[in-house]
Motif scaffolding. Structure first.
Motif, PDB file in Angstrom:
ATOM      1  N   LEU A  45       0.865  -1.147   0.089  1.00 29.10           N
ATOM      2  CA  LEU A  45       0.120  -0.231   0.162  1.00 29.10           C
ATOM      3  C   LEU A  45       0.891   1.289   0.097  1.00 29.10           C
ATOM      4  N   THR A 142      -4.121  -7.363   2.855  1.00 32.53           N
ATOM      5  CA  THR A 142      -3.960  -6.267   1.976  1.00 32.53           C
ATOM      6  C   THR A 142      -5.298  -5.867   1.041  1.00 32.53           C
ATOM      7  N   SER A 146      -6.901  -2.292   1.336  1.00 28.12           N
ATOM      8  CA  SER A 146      -7.243  -1.309   0.342  1.00 28.12           C
ATOM      9  C   SER A 146      -8.674  -1.074   0.107  1.00 28.12           C
ATOM     10  N   ARG A 150      -9.716   2.666  -0.048  1.00 33.59           N
ATOM     11  CA  ARG A 150     -10.541   3.237  -1.227  1.00 33.59           C
ATOM     12  C   ARG A 150     -11.877   3.775  -1.030  1.00 33.59           C
TER      13      ARG A 150
END
Length: 169
Positions: A45, A142, A146, A150
């Motif tokens: 990230l 992950t 994410s 987002r």
């Protein structure tokens, strides 16, 4: 002052702040795997900064965590033994723990919570209560991080409110 500084920094340089609340674990392999998976996920990230908030019983373990970070090729992190936990929770974008009661405190701030649960035990019941996303390895961690960063994965405020009402009063 800390929170204002954190907000100013966030506006000046948009960096996603991930906090990992470490904790002593009886099983040394699970302890290692949790740290490795967190560092591996953070490395992927690129716009994030990982703060590893060391548990008070782990304050002498900075070298242990730094060695795991190096092995995971993670450089976007800091090890923290001095910051106030509540200030970190208030300023983070997401908090990761395995089964710590820090998760409960995170819910009180209405912050996204991820439990890294290799054995799928949900020891504190955070996933069952609907107040945490449950990751079981680096890849799922992950993916969850994410989604949170987002904006596609969000806190269920109704579940958080129910949890708080159930356990805080």
């Amino acid at each position: 002052p800390f929170l204002l500084t954190a907000e100013k920094q966030k506006m000046a340089k948009p960096t996603d702040l991930i906090v990992f609340a470490s904790q002593p674990q009886r099983d040394p392999e699970l302890r290692y795997q949790a740290a490795y998976d967190v560092f591996k996920a953070a490395r992927k990230l690129s716009k994030s900064k990982l703060i590893v908030k060391l548990h008070p019983r782990e304050f002498a373990d900075s070298d242990y965590y730094a060695a795991i970070a190096k092995e995971a090729r993670c450089t976007n992190y800091i090890l923290d033994t001095t910051s106030d936990l509540y200030q970190l929770i208030a300023s983070c974008d997401v908090l990761i723990t395995c089964f710590s009661t820090v998760g409960t405190e995170t819910v009180y701030f209405y912050k996204p919570l991820v439990i890294l649960d290799h054995l799928k035990q949900d020891i504190q019941g955070y996933a069952a209560e609907g107040v945490a996303f449950q990751a079981t390895d680096a890849d799922s961690l992950t993916s969850i991080l994410s989604g949170i960063l987002r904006g596609s994965l969000k806190v269920d405020r109704t579940q958080y409110h129910s949890f708080i009402k159930k356990y805080a009063f």
